[in-house]
Every structure is written in C-alpha cells, then in structure tokens.
Design a protein around this motif. Structure first.
Motif, PDB file in Angstrom:
ATOM      1  N   ARG A 124      10.676  -8.576 -13.602  1.00 42.03           N
ATOM      2  CA  ARG A 124      10.332  -8.579 -12.177  1.00 42.03           C
ATOM      3  C   ARG A 124      11.201  -7.529 -11.492  1.00 42.03           C
ATOM      4  N   VAL A 125      10.568  -6.546 -10.852  1.00 47.10           N
ATOM      5  CA  VAL A 125      11.256  -5.353 -10.348  1.00 47.10           C
ATOM      6  C   VAL A 125      10.961  -5.167  -8.870  1.00 47.10           C
ATOM      7  N   LEU A 126      11.978  -4.737  -8.123  1.00 48.97           N
ATOM      8  CA  LEU A 126      11.807  -4.355  -6.718  1.00 48.97           C
ATOM      9  C   LEU A 126      12.157  -2.888  -6.551  1.00 48.97           C
ATOM     10  N   ASP A 127      11.197  -2.123  -6.000  1.00 52.98           N
ATOM     11  CA  ASP A 127      11.444  -0.751  -5.560  1.00 52.98           C
ATOM     12  C   ASP A 127      11.690  -0.810  -4.058  1.00 52.98           C
ATOM     13  N   ALA A 128      12.943  -0.647  -3.661  1.00 54.16           N
ATOM     14  CA  ALA A 128      13.347  -0.816  -2.262  1.00 54.16           C
ATOM     15  C   ALA A 128      13.396   0.529  -1.562  1.00 54.16           C
ATOM     16  N   GLY A 129      12.401   0.783  -0.705  1.00 52.14           N
ATOM     17  CA  GLY A 129      12.255   2.080  -0.069  1.00 52.14           C
ATOM     18  C   GLY A 129      11.357   2.944  -0.922  1.00 52.14           C
ATOM     19  N   ASP A 157       7.294  -5.435  -7.143  1.00 54.19           N
ATOM     20  CA  ASP A 157       7.204  -5.461  -5.680  1.00 54.19           C
ATOM     21  C   ASP A 157       7.758  -4.143  -5.170  1.00 54.19           C
ATOM     22  N   ALA A 158       7.239  -3.663  -4.037  1.00 54.43           N
ATOM     23  CA  ALA A 158       7.750  -2.430  -3.445  1.00 54.43           C
ATOM     24  C   ALA A 158       7.684  -2.542  -1.937  1.00 54.43           C
ATOM     25  N   ILE A 159       8.750  -2.100  -1.276  1.00 60.23           N
ATOM     26  CA  ILE A 159       8.819  -2.197   0.183  1.00 60.23           C
ATOM     27  C   ILE A 159       9.193  -0.841   0.767  1.00 60.23           C
ATOM     28  N   ASP A 160       8.777  -0.625   2.006  1.00 58.20           N
ATOM     29  CA  ASP A 160       9.182   0.554   2.760  1.00 58.20           C
ATOM     30  C   ASP A 160       9.008   0.246   4.237  1.00 58.20           C
ATOM     31  N   ALA A 161       9.838   0.858   5.067  1.00 58.52           N
ATOM     32  CA  ALA A 161       9.743   0.644   6.511  1.00 58.52           C
ATOM     33  C   ALA A 161       8.588   1.408   7.135  1.00 58.52           C
ATOM     34  N   SER A 162       8.003   2.343   6.411  1.00 55.60           N
ATOM     35  CA  SER A 162       6.917   3.173   6.945  1.00 55.60           C
ATOM     36  C   SER A 162       5.556   2.538   6.692  1.00 55.60           C
ATOM     37  N   PRO A 163       4.834   2.119   7.729  1.00 56.71           N
ATOM     38  CA  PRO A 163       3.481   1.587   7.522  1.00 56.71           C
ATOM     39  C   PRO A 163       2.542   2.607   6.892  1.00 56.71           C
ATOM     40  N   THR A 164       2.712   3.882   7.231  1.00 59.17           N
ATOM     41  CA  THR A 164       1.859   4.918   6.646  1.00 59.17           C
ATOM     42  C   THR A 164       2.067   5.012   5.140  1.00 59.17           C
ATOM     43  N   ALA A 165       3.324   4.976   4.699  1.00 58.57           N
ATOM     44  CA  ALA A 165       3.604   5.021   3.267  1.00 58.57           C
ATOM     45  C   ALA A 165       3.006   3.822   2.548  1.00 58.57           C
ATOM     46  N   ILE A 166       3.164   2.643   3.116  1.00 61.41           N
ATOM     47  CA  ILE A 166       2.647   1.430   2.481  1.00 61.41           C
ATOM     48  C   ILE A 166       1.119   1.436   2.450  1.00 61.41           C
ATOM     49  N   ALA A 220      -3.621   1.814  -1.184  1.00 66.24           N
ATOM     50  CA  ALA A 220      -4.900   2.460  -1.484  1.00 66.24           C
ATOM     51  C   ALA A 220      -4.985   2.922  -2.934  1.00 66.24           C
ATOM     52  N   VAL A 221      -3.839   3.190  -3.550  1.00 62.39           N
ATOM     53  CA  VAL A 221      -3.840   3.690  -4.927  1.00 62.39           C
ATOM     54  C   VAL A 221      -3.106   2.742  -5.873  1.00 62.39           C
ATOM     55  N   SER A 222      -2.889   1.510  -5.466  1.00 60.42           N
ATOM     56  CA  SER A 222      -2.117   0.557  -6.253  1.00 60.42           C
ATOM     57  C   SER A 222      -2.725   0.321  -7.633  1.00 60.42           C
ATOM     58  N   ALA A 223      -1.844   0.218  -8.612  1.00 61.58           N
ATOM     59  CA  ALA A 223      -2.261  -0.124  -9.972  1.00 61.58           C
ATOM     60  C   ALA A 223      -1.872  -1.563 -10.304  1.00 61.58           C
ATOM     61  N   GLY A 224      -1.701  -2.379  -9.270  1.00 61.89           N
ATOM     62  CA  GLY A 224      -1.336  -3.772  -9.462  1.00 61.89           C
ATOM     63  C   GLY A 224      -0.020  -4.163  -8.830  1.00 61.89           C
ATOM     64  N   GLU A 225       0.724  -3.185  -8.289  1.00 63.99           N
ATOM     65  CA  GLU A 225       1.979  -3.493  -7.599  1.00 63.99           C
ATOM     66  C   GLU A 225       1.672  -4.201  -6.268  1.00 63.99           C
ATOM     67  N   ARG A 226       2.672  -4.912  -5.754  1.00 62.51           N
ATOM     68  CA  ARG A 226       2.561  -5.560  -4.445  1.00 62.51           C
ATOM     69  C   ARG A 226       3.426  -4.788  -3.447  1.00 62.51           C
ATOM     70  N   TYR A 227       2.855  -4.434  -2.312  1.00 62.39           N
ATOM     71  CA  TYR A 227       3.552  -3.615  -1.317  1.00 62.39           C
ATOM     72  C   TYR A 227       3.686  -4.373   0.001  1.00 62.39           C
ATOM     73  N   ALA A 228       4.814  -4.126   0.693  1.00 64.17           N
ATOM     74  CA  ALA A 228       5.047  -4.752   1.990  1.00 64.17           C
ATOM     75  C   ALA A 228       5.848  -3.816   2.872  1.00 64.17           C
TER      76      ALA A 228
END
Length: 218
Positions: free
Chosen positions: A67-72, A90-99, A104-112
C-alpha cells in the motif's frame, strides 16, 4: 504561458501558480524542471522512479500488494509507475487541475485533492513518498507539519522517502523553493520512531535532488 513564481509566496498564491502550471505545460515540465526540455525531464523522471524502486525493493505480490502513498503527485507519473509494478496506490495533490488530469488517465490508482499536512487516511501505508514537493513549502511550520503527517502514516516496518537536497544548511533558492538541511529531516523523523536509512542521490549532475530514506522501527 506560465508566469514566474510571485515574489510573495504563500499557500494561496502557491496553489494558483501550480494549478495554472499543471494546466499550461506538458506532463513533464508541469512537475519537473520548467527550464528543461521534455526529453531531459523524461530522463530525470525515469531515474527518480528507479531510485524510489531501489529504496522500496523489488518485491511485489498480486495477493498482498504494497500500500503506497504518492504525496504531492502532480500529474501522476510516479503513482502510475508504482501501480504498474503491482502496488496499491493512493495519490494526493493540492492542485485540482493535476488531480483531474490524473483521474482521466488513471490505471487504477486512487486520487484526492489534499495538502500533505491534511491527508488523513483510515489506514497506514507500507511506503509513503513525496517527490519535489517539500522544498516548495516555504513556511517552516507547514513544512514541519507536512513531514510529521507523512511520517505518521507509515506502518511498522514501512518506508518514508522524501525528496530534497542533502546539505548542511537550509537555502532559499528563489521565491518558490527552499531546501532544508538533511539534519532537520533526520531530527524530526527519527523522533517519530524511524531509523535513518541514508540519502539516495539521483546521480545526475543536472539533478542534485535525492531521497532521504527512513524506516519505521517503533
């Protein structure tokens, strides 16, 4: 076009700058070095993905994925890389545009959409990493809160990987970048039950950044 970072750099102006940048330039320069061309950034990204993988190890399992978190996460290059290796990401970023782009191109990751200091999952991670984000947090209190929060989400035996320079002193490079002394990372994270696993340089003279690696032992 992307304007230069504003002289007055606070959380609101930083978010506007990065949101505009993620919308305006290609996937490499949006989170990489904006002064480098596409190919150079692509090479540096590939090297960093290797360094992350080396620090984590090559073990993977469909039955028990890490279980991995990409922070930013920016536009998701490293999150998608980890997902392609069979990890649960899981992956997070403060930018709504980035998320929005990531989803749109997710290969199964969860973004927030979240800052590093505010993310509060209901579980712990085997690996938490943050690439090229912490030195863009100029406010020391927010930097400290971000590092502490990321460390708090790593399970016993897990890894914490944070990208910055390895230096003896803090240094402000420009209105949007402040690198911290390695000793500050070690002092803050070791106090939360981690062993210092050393600094892993990227090994490219154009890219002085590397990974501060820590393993939770208590």
């Amino acid at each position: 076009m992307v304007d230069e970072p504003p002289v007055e750099w606070d959380s609101e102006t930083a978010l506007r700058y990065w949101d505009n940048r993620h919308a305006a330039v290609d996937e490499w320069r949006s989170g990489g070095n904006i002064s480098f061309d596409r190919g150079t950034n692509a090479i540096i990204y590939a090297i960093r993905l290797v360094r992350i993988t080396e620090a984590i190890g090559s073990v993977t399992s469909e039955a028990a994925p890490l279980r991995v978190l990409d922070a930013g996460c920016g536009r998701g290059y490293f999150a998608r890389g980890m997902s392609s290796f069979g990890h649960d990401v899981d992956a997070i970023d403060a930018s709504p545009t980035a998320i929005e782009h990531c989803r749109a191109v997710s290969a199964g990751e969860r973004y927030a959409v979240s800052t590093l200091s505010q993310w509060q999952p209901s579980y712990l991670y085997d690996v938490v990493f943050s690439i090229d984000v912490l030195f863009h947090i100029l406010d020391d209190d927010e930097w400290r809160a971000s590092v502490a929060n990321l460390a708090s989400m790593v399970r016993l035996g897990g890894r914490l990987l944070l990208a910055d320079h390895s230096a003896e002193e803090d240094k402000v490079w420009n209105p949007s970048q402040k690198t911290r002394a390695r000793a500050r990372y070690v002092e803050l994270i070791s106090g939360q039950g981690f062993a210092d696993l050393g600094f892993h340089p990227n090994g490219d003279p154009r890219d002085p950044i590397g990974l501060h690696a820590f393993g939770r032992v208590a």
